[in-house]
Design an enzyme around this catalytic site. Structure first.
Site, PDB file in Angstrom:
ATOM      1  N   CYS A   1      12.379 -27.857  10.284  1.00 32.48           N
ATOM      2  CA  CYS A   1      11.930 -27.319   9.008  1.00 32.48           C
ATOM      3  C   CYS A   1      10.583 -26.631   9.196  1.00 32.48           C
ATOM      4  CB  CYS A   1      11.818 -28.422   7.955  1.00 32.48           C
ATOM      5  SG  CYS A   1      10.610 -29.693   8.371  1.00 32.48           S
TER       6      CYS A   1
ATOM      7  N   ASP B   1       5.540  14.376   2.435  1.00 37.39           N
ATOM      8  CA  ASP B   1       5.093  15.596   3.084  1.00 37.39           C
ATOM      9  C   ASP B   1       6.142  16.676   2.778  1.00 37.39           C
ATOM     10  OD1 ASP B   1       3.697  17.296   4.975  1.00 37.39           O
ATOM     11  OD2 ASP B   1       5.397  16.960   6.298  1.00 37.39           O
TER      12      ASP B   1
ATOM     13  N   ASP C   1       7.277  12.991   8.952  1.00 35.73           N
ATOM     14  CA  ASP C   1       8.128  13.118  10.134  1.00 35.73           C
ATOM     15  C   ASP C   1       7.385  13.578  11.368  1.00 35.73           C
ATOM     16  OD1 ASP C   1       7.601  15.705   9.271  1.00 35.73           O
ATOM     17  OD2 ASP C   1       9.498  16.479  10.046  1.00 35.73           O
TER      18      ASP C   1
END
Length: 1010
Positions: free
Chosen positions: A62, A661, A886
């Site tokens: 746990c 962009d 990008d």
């Protein structure tokens, strides 16, 4: 006597000569030549260098266990950071290698009471590729040196070589040690440089070592194993090896500068004349088998416990209705009845043999000052067992026989083991995504072997993990491409959907790049491998998914805190329950009819107390977040959305602004000339020739678009619109462009050059924007201004051309929007996210594009560095901001944003800066990323609500709060069953995320499709 070459060993580069001498008992042969040279440098580097390893940790049950391991690691001297993933049973540790070693980290985990194993890097290339920036220390024999002048000459030559950091040559031993960057210069180039200086040289060994794990078939006896070990000991470059005759696994540590894994495998197979067959063991497959072994072990424990518990059930429920058997059970045998003896024997096996794991785990936790679920199980079952034994002994002594509760202990352990087994199965399902990604890579590849003249010698099947850069591979129709590479022969359509999520097959022809793991649909391809091992796209995707699954979401801190106080709180509540019921019984506050048959107040209070201990479940809280994050990252990978961590996943669901962009993100990134207008008497063709000549030397996308348009105008050449920079040099010499001199690109303004032609000699000519023209005193007429405004308002970029200080013409260039852009923007509005566009383009064009897309907030004429400032301006009020980009110029903004999304796989720098990597060049994946994060955290909140509600409701019921009014009492074994099923239900809840489907834009926009 000088040592022989084989006696010389290289010590790790992090050691000084004194350390090396101490470690190696003063053997002078083991002292590096470079140690006396770079002692200070090494000591300085040691203070800043760190090493990252992963450790498999078994025995965690746990969140309290993972916290215990994390604390043990962080308290160890030299450890910089440590993160423990409960579900993966793995710890990620960053430490200073000058203060700690791998073995020290392993021992720290074991001292905390858990089993540990240092894992080899799963993505490590079997071909031994080296990370960028890593240096090697190579040892070379140098013969022909006669004096100190020769030594100085060789050292001087070596130090002048590019990529060589340091070089030391010893005349007495005819050896040289060179520290070099293998990514800049190879060992063969160093040898050639020494030979060019008039000496003979050969490479001996390097300080690098790589490891490969091989499965061996053909070893059936100890004699076979000795033959194999003899072959390995004679192989040059093999540092260490260990063969496990039970598992038939061979671990080999080798010098990748001397021998490659394929050479090693071929050498053993050929040397044994085919008796031994070797294959590389996939690290992921080995990990999966380890996970499967854990599930199998839990299943064996559960079935064993169930097998022994069934007789107990029959003795208590069925046998009293069968007189003959019941009479046998009531027969006295010594001080006890036969039935009591049987119960005692069966339960003792369950309690101390099958349930031994609970005592071990509880002991570990208590030794480290922490508590976990095992402590609760051990407490509850031990209390039930000890009371039953004491009741038997008390009855034998006094003759007063109280009821025993042996079956409670047995049933409790059985149900807990059932829950743990189901939990293992469910947790295994959460990591299916990585297993599926691993399975994408083919097991074997067809290697094409050619002679020096390029003539085909043979085709042979090799293990895909043995592929090396530069190998030529044959890919048949319908088979998977084994590595990233370039097509050298043939053409075919390739299905890349399993990697990029793009369903349409992609045409691959000569010099096209291919991705390993994708499927060749039709023709035969010959590809040259360029990236193997950890460098492949598939390996990087797996690495990203693994990293995400190892990370902790901030919301997990809540569960970690609750887990740290949960067990002590439950134990305290259990004691309080016992005291309350026992005190009430002693004061006769409840009727005696409530007591069990032959029972007393102590037994009555004890059963409530045990129920409280065993029904409380800290596991459900600990599993609520990591299971959901694991499933979500896997689902994202299957949909082409790679998530780098749980923290990014958590931030994405709170995004308020998404900044796009423009160029290449909202637009296709393929500029085309749409309009040409000449304002003087010059012919259109001559005007385009002048502009194309000026732009031929430009690298700007707009320049390439103009050049392609002009070529097409003159020659009607369609191919020019698709060719890139490879054709530009040819076009310059094609005879139709003018010669250009004094070309200069003026950033942010335009281009200036001089044209040399038959009719015109060195007249100044400018191509650019209004700012450049105004600086050169060129007037812009109202007609031209109106035409440019019209272009910019229609989302086109206007390029003004001046020739001989007279404005000659204007070109309109457009970058078409992606077809899904406007729909995605509408979808974000519907989701309550505000889209923003940022661009370096002029305001009119930016506003026109934004108007077409439906974006209200626009930032134009922003330089690349200014994009990060735009991001920060939106963050000032505490809003969560996402940036979609990008390219390299977007990386500062991607890093500054709360959530950076690199689209279309982007550039390497953009991917490094981003939190999400969108494999497809499709804006719809932005919506998928945000929607997936929202769905995931809705599931996590639901898991927490369930886990908290379960404990809040279950503990009072188990404590008997409702017994006086409703008569509800949970026997301990029922409480144990509830506890076991609670954690399973949380994991199953997270597994429902596997049914996630990408949102349909028609559904988001509430469009009815008839």
């Amino acid at each position: 006597m000088a040592p022989s070459v084989r006696d010389i060993q290289l010590t790790p580069s992090g050691k000084t000569s004194l350390a090396a001498a101490a470690d190696d008992s003063g053997d002078l042969e083991d002292v590096r030549l470079l140690d006396s040279y770079d002692k200070d440098d090494v000591e300085a580097a040691a203070t800043t260098s760190t090493k990252r390893i992963q450790v498999r940790v078994t025995g965690m049950t746990c969140a309290a266990c993972s916290n215990s391991v994390e604390s043990a690691l962080m308290s160890f001297d030299g450890v910089v950071s440590a993160s423990v993933a409960l579900l993966q049973n793995r710890a990620d540790v960053v430490f200073n290698p000058s203060l700690a070693k791998d073995e020290d980290i392993k021992n720290a985990v074991e001292d905390a009471g858990f089993e540990a194993e240092v894992l080899t890097e799963p993505q490590q290339s079997a071909s031994g590729t080296k990370p960028n920036g890593a240096t090697l220390v190579g040892q070379f024999t140098i013969t022909g040196m006669t004096c100190a002048a020769c030594v100085n000459s060789v050292e001087g030559i070596l130090k002048d070589l590019g990529g060589v950091k340091k070089a030391v040559v010893a005349l007495a031993t005819s050896l040289g040690e060179v520290e070099y960057d293998p990514n800049v210069i190879s060992k063969d180039e160093i040898v050639r440089a020494i030979e060019d200086a008039g000496f003979e040289a050969s490479f001996v060994q390097s300080n690098e070592q790589d490891k490969v794990v091989l499965g061996v078939v053909g070893v059936y006896s100890l004699g076979d194993a000795q033959v194999l070990e003899g072959m390995l000991s004679r192989m040059k470059g093999v540092r260490q090896f260990r063969f496990n005759i039970v598992s038939n696994e061979l671990d080999v540590v080798f010098d990748p500068e001397v021998i490659r894994p394929r050479s090693l495998v071929d050498g053993i197979q050929l040397g044994s004349k085919g008796k031994f067959r070797l294959n590389v063991r996939n690290p992921y497959a080995r990990m999966a088998s380890t996970d499967g072994a854990e599930s199998s072990a839990m299943f064996r424990l559960f079935t064993s416990s169930l097998f022994l518990s069934v007789p107990l059930f029959f003795m208590g429920v069925v046998c009293p209705h069968i007189p003959f058997i019941y009479s046998l059970l009531l027969r006295r045998c010594g001080p006890f009845l036969m039935g009591d003896w049987l119960k005692w024997a069966l339960v003792s096996v369950i309690q101390f043999v099958i349930g031994r794991r609970f005592y071990i785990a509880a002991g570990r936790a208590l030794r480290n000052g922490s508590t976990n679920m095992d402590v609760l199980v051990a407490l509850g079952t031990t209390a039930s067992y000890v009371y039953s034994v004491c009741a038997l002994l008390y009855g034998a002594v006094t003759g007063f026989w109280s009821p025993t509760y042996f079956e409670t202990s047995a049933m409790l352990i059985t149900f807990v083991l059932l829950g743990k087994y189901l939990e293992c199965l469910a947790k295994g399902k959460t990591s299916d995504a990585i297993k599926k990604l691993v399975e994408l890579a083919p097991a074997t590849a067809l290697l094409i072997v050619k002679d020096k003249g390029g003539k085909l010698i043979e085709e042979r099947e090799i293990d895909s993990l043995l592929i090396e850069p530069g190998d030529t591979l044959k890919v048949l129709p319908g088979t998977k491409i084994p590595a990233d590479g370039i097509v050298k022969w043939g053409s075919s359509y390739v299905n890349e959907s399993m990697v990029t999520g793009e369903s349409v097959p992609v045409l691959k022809e000569l010099n096209a790049s291919v991705i390993g793991g994708t499927i060749n649909s039709h023709g035969v391809l010959h590809i040259q491998a360029t990236k193997v091992g950890s460098d492949t796209v598939l390996s990087q995707i797996i690495s990203l998914v693994e990293t995400a699954q190892m990370s902790k979401a901030p919301i997990q801190k809540f569960a970690d805190y609750v887990a740290s106080i949960f067990v002590p709180t439950v134990v305290a509540l259990s004691l309080l329950t016992f005291l309350c019921w026992y005190t009430a019984g002693a004061l006769e506050a409840y009727p005696k009819e409530w007591l069990p048959e032959n029972g007393n107040h102590f037994v009555f209070a004890l059963m409530f107390s045990i129920s409280v201990v065993v029904i409380a479940c800290p596991c459900a809280l600990g599993l609520a977040t990591p299971t959901a994050v694991m499933v979500a990252t896997g689902v994202g990978a299957n949909n082409g959305v790679l998530i780098k961590g749980g923290d990014a996943l958590e931030r994405a669901q709170m995004v308020k602004y998404v900044i796009f962009d423009k160029t290449g993100t909202l637009t296709q990134g393929k500029a085309t000339v749409t309009t040409v207008k000449v304002f003087t008497g010059m012919e259109r063709g001559e005007f385009l020739t002048l502009v194309a000549s000026a732009e031929a030397s430009s690298e700007h996308p707009l320049g390439k678009a103009i050049l392609q348009y002009a070529r097409h105008f003159h020659f009607f050449d369609e191919s020019s619109t698709t060719n890139g920079t490879l054709n530009d040099a040819k076009e310059l010499n094609s005879g139709w462009l003018h010669d250009v001199s004094d070309f200069s690109a003026l950033p942010g303004r335009g281009v200036q050059c001089f044209i040399d032609g038959k009719r015109i000699l060195y007249y100044p000519e400018q191509v650019g924007n209004r700012k450049l023209l105004s600086e050169n005193g060129i007037d812009i007429s109202t007609e031209v201004e109106n035409f440019v405004v019209e272009l910019e308002e229609s989302a086109k970029t206007g390029i003004l051309v001046a020739y001989d200080d007279v404005l000659t013409g204007v070109l309109g260039v457009a970058d078409p929007l992606k077809r899904e852009a406007s729909v995605v923007i509408d979808g974000l509005h519907k989701m309550g996210v505000i889209p923003v566009m940022v661009t370096g383009d002029n305001w009119r064009t930016a506003r026109a594009v934004a108007k077409e897309l439906g974006i209200q907030d626009v930032r134009a004429e922003v330089m690349p560095a200014g994009k990060a400032d735009v991001v920060r301006s939106f963050q000032k009020d505490g809003s969560i901001v996402a940036m979609v980009g990008d390219g390299i110029n977007d990386s500062p903004a991607l890093a500054a944003a709360d959530v950076g999304l690199a689209i279309g796989a982007g550039t390497d720098i953009a991917i490094e800066a981003a939190d999400y990597v969108l494999m497809r060049d499709n804006l719809e994946d932005v919506i998928t990323a945000i929607d997936l994060s929202r769905k995931t955290f809705s599931r996590i909140r639901l898991n927490y609500v369930f886990a908290m509600a379960y404990n809040v409701i279950a503990i009072p019921v188990a404590a008997g709060v409702f017994f006086p009014s409703l008569g509800i009492q949970l026997p301990p074994w029922v409480a144990g069953a509830c506890m076991a099923l609670s954690s399973v239900s949380v994991v199953c809840s997270s597994l429902l995320l596997r049914r996630y489907r990408k949102p349909r834009l028609t559904a988001i926009l509430e469009i009815v499709v008839e």
